[in-house]
Design an enzyme around this catalytic site. Structure first.
Site, PDB file in Angstrom:
ATOM      1  N   CYS A   5       0.834  -1.205   0.000  1.00 23.51           N
ATOM      2  CA  CYS A   5       0.000   0.000   0.000  1.00 23.51           C
ATOM      3  C   CYS A   5       0.874   1.262   0.000  1.00 23.51           C
ATOM      4  CB  CYS A   5      -0.923  -0.013   1.212  1.00 23.51           C
ATOM      5  SG  CYS A   5      -1.839   1.513   1.420  1.00 23.51           S
ATOM      6  N   ASP A  31      -1.258  15.948  -2.544  1.00 21.47           N
ATOM      7  CA  ASP A  31      -1.517  15.021  -3.650  1.00 21.47           C
ATOM      8  C   ASP A  31      -0.471  15.272  -4.739  1.00 21.47           C
ATOM      9  OD1 ASP A  31      -4.338  13.397  -4.731  1.00 21.47           O
ATOM     10  OD2 ASP A  31      -2.780  13.929  -6.187  1.00 21.47           O
ATOM     11  N   HIS A  99      -6.655   2.512   0.492  1.00 21.33           N
ATOM     12  CA  HIS A  99      -6.386   2.902   1.877  1.00 21.33           C
ATOM     13  C   HIS A  99      -7.220   4.177   2.020  1.00 21.33           C
ATOM     14  CE1 HIS A  99      -3.194   3.695   5.242  1.00 21.33           C
ATOM     15  NE2 HIS A  99      -4.157   4.605   5.370  1.00 21.33           N
ATOM     16  N   HIS A 101      -8.879   7.527   2.153  1.00 22.13           N
ATOM     17  CA  HIS A 101      -8.304   8.875   2.137  1.00 22.13           C
ATOM     18  C   HIS A 101      -9.362   9.868   1.712  1.00 22.13           C
ATOM     19  CE1 HIS A 101      -7.711   7.034  -1.834  1.00 22.13           C
ATOM     20  NE2 HIS A 101      -7.860   8.248  -2.349  1.00 22.13           N
ATOM     21  N   HIS A 103      -9.797  13.656  -0.017  1.00 25.25           N
ATOM     22  CA  HIS A 103      -9.175  14.761  -0.739  1.00 25.25           C
ATOM     23  C   HIS A 103      -9.655  16.070  -0.119  1.00 25.25           C
ATOM     24  CE1 HIS A 103      -7.995  12.352  -4.420  1.00 25.25           C
ATOM     25  NE2 HIS A 103      -8.882  11.548  -3.859  1.00 25.25           N
TER      26      HIS A 103
HETATM   27  P1  AMP Z   1      -8.358   8.117  -5.527  1.00 21.98           P
HETATM   28  O1  AMP Z   1      -8.020   6.744  -4.982  1.00 21.98           O
HETATM   29  O2  AMP Z   1      -9.211   8.097  -6.755  1.00 21.98           O
HETATM   30  O3  AMP Z   1      -8.963   8.993  -4.462  1.00 21.98           O
HETATM   31  O4  AMP Z   1      -7.009   8.790  -6.024  1.00 21.98           O
HETATM   32  C1  AMP Z   1      -5.790   8.644  -5.342  1.00 21.98           C
HETATM   33  C2  AMP Z   1      -5.079   9.954  -5.291  1.00 21.98           C
HETATM   34  O5  AMP Z   1      -3.801   9.725  -4.712  1.00 21.98           O
HETATM   35  C3  AMP Z   1      -4.833  10.645  -6.652  1.00 21.98           C
HETATM   36  O6  AMP Z   1      -5.325  11.980  -6.595  1.00 21.98           O
HETATM   37  C4  AMP Z   1      -3.303  10.602  -6.811  1.00 21.98           C
HETATM   38  O7  AMP Z   1      -2.787  11.751  -7.468  1.00 21.98           O
HETATM   39  C5  AMP Z   1      -2.835  10.514  -5.364  1.00 21.98           C
HETATM   40  N1  AMP Z   1      -1.544   9.842  -5.170  1.00 21.98           N
HETATM   41  C6  AMP Z   1      -1.163   8.647  -5.653  1.00 21.98           C
HETATM   42  N2  AMP Z   1       0.076   8.321  -5.244  1.00 21.98           N
HETATM   43  C7  AMP Z   1       0.485   9.352  -4.448  1.00 21.98           C
HETATM   44  C8  AMP Z   1       1.679   9.630  -3.721  1.00 21.98           C
HETATM   45  N3  AMP Z   1       2.717   8.772  -3.711  1.00 21.98           N
HETATM   46  N4  AMP Z   1       1.774  10.796  -3.043  1.00 21.98           N
HETATM   47  C9  AMP Z   1       0.742  11.664  -3.053  1.00 21.98           C
HETATM   48  N5  AMP Z   1      -0.420  11.450  -3.713  1.00 21.98           N
HETATM   49  C10 AMP Z   1      -0.543  10.322  -4.408  1.00 21.98           C
HETATM   50 ZN    ZN Z   2      -2.450   1.291   3.613  1.00 19.71          ZN
END
Ligand code: AMP
Ligand code: ZN
Length: 115
Positions: A5, A31, A99, A101, A103
């Site tokens: 993850c 992000d 996981h 999260h 926004h």
């Molecule tokens: P979602 O699962 O659709 O809410 O999208 C996942 C979000 O995580 C997207 O906006 C990606 O740009 C962001 N994301 C993915 N990997 C990373 C990372 N390593 N660091 C920061 N943001 C990330």
């Molecule tokens: Zn996790």
């Protein structure tokens, strides 16, 4: 799997992130593909894949994530203009990282409803 993850790796500082806030239960970081002038992700440090995996014992953790969102937004001077806190759950919503999260989006006028 937790070991794979990305957000658990950020929690463990195994991969870098621009961390804006952190406590025992919650982390907020930028992000990597910002969709607004302010675009942070707020996560519980505990690995919980989706809202469907939540149990009673997670109630306080989720509360802490939302409270942290409000505090971080205040720190970023979003209290006057506001912000959006959204979470994508599974396929139709476009969840990419399993996981939980949220926004936190702000710094511009946002459209509603989202696409
Ligand atoms: P979602 O699962 O659709 O809410 O999208 C996942 C979000 O995580 C997207 O906006 C990606 O740009 C962001 N994301 C993915 N990997 C990373 C990372 N390593 N660091 C920061 N943001 C990330
Ligand atoms: Zn996790």
């Amino acid at each position: 799997m937790m070991q794979d993850c990305v957000f658990c790796k950020i929690v463990k500082k195994e991969i870098p992130a621009e961390i804006i806030y952190e406590d025992e239960y919650v982390m907020a970081f930028k992000d990597i593909h910002p969709a607004a002038p302010v675009h942070l992700l707020l996560i519980p440090k505990k690995h919980i894949p989706t809202f469907f995996d939540l149990t009673d014992e997670d109630i306080s953790i989720i509360g802490r994530v939302q409270l942290a969102a409000a505090r971080v937004a205040q720190k970023l001077n979003l209290e006057d203009k506001g912000f959006r806190l959204v979470s994508n759950c599974k396929g139709d919503a476009g969840q990419l990282i399993f996981h939980i999260h949220y926004h936190l989006l702000g710094g511009r006028t946002l459209q509603w409803p989202p696409g």
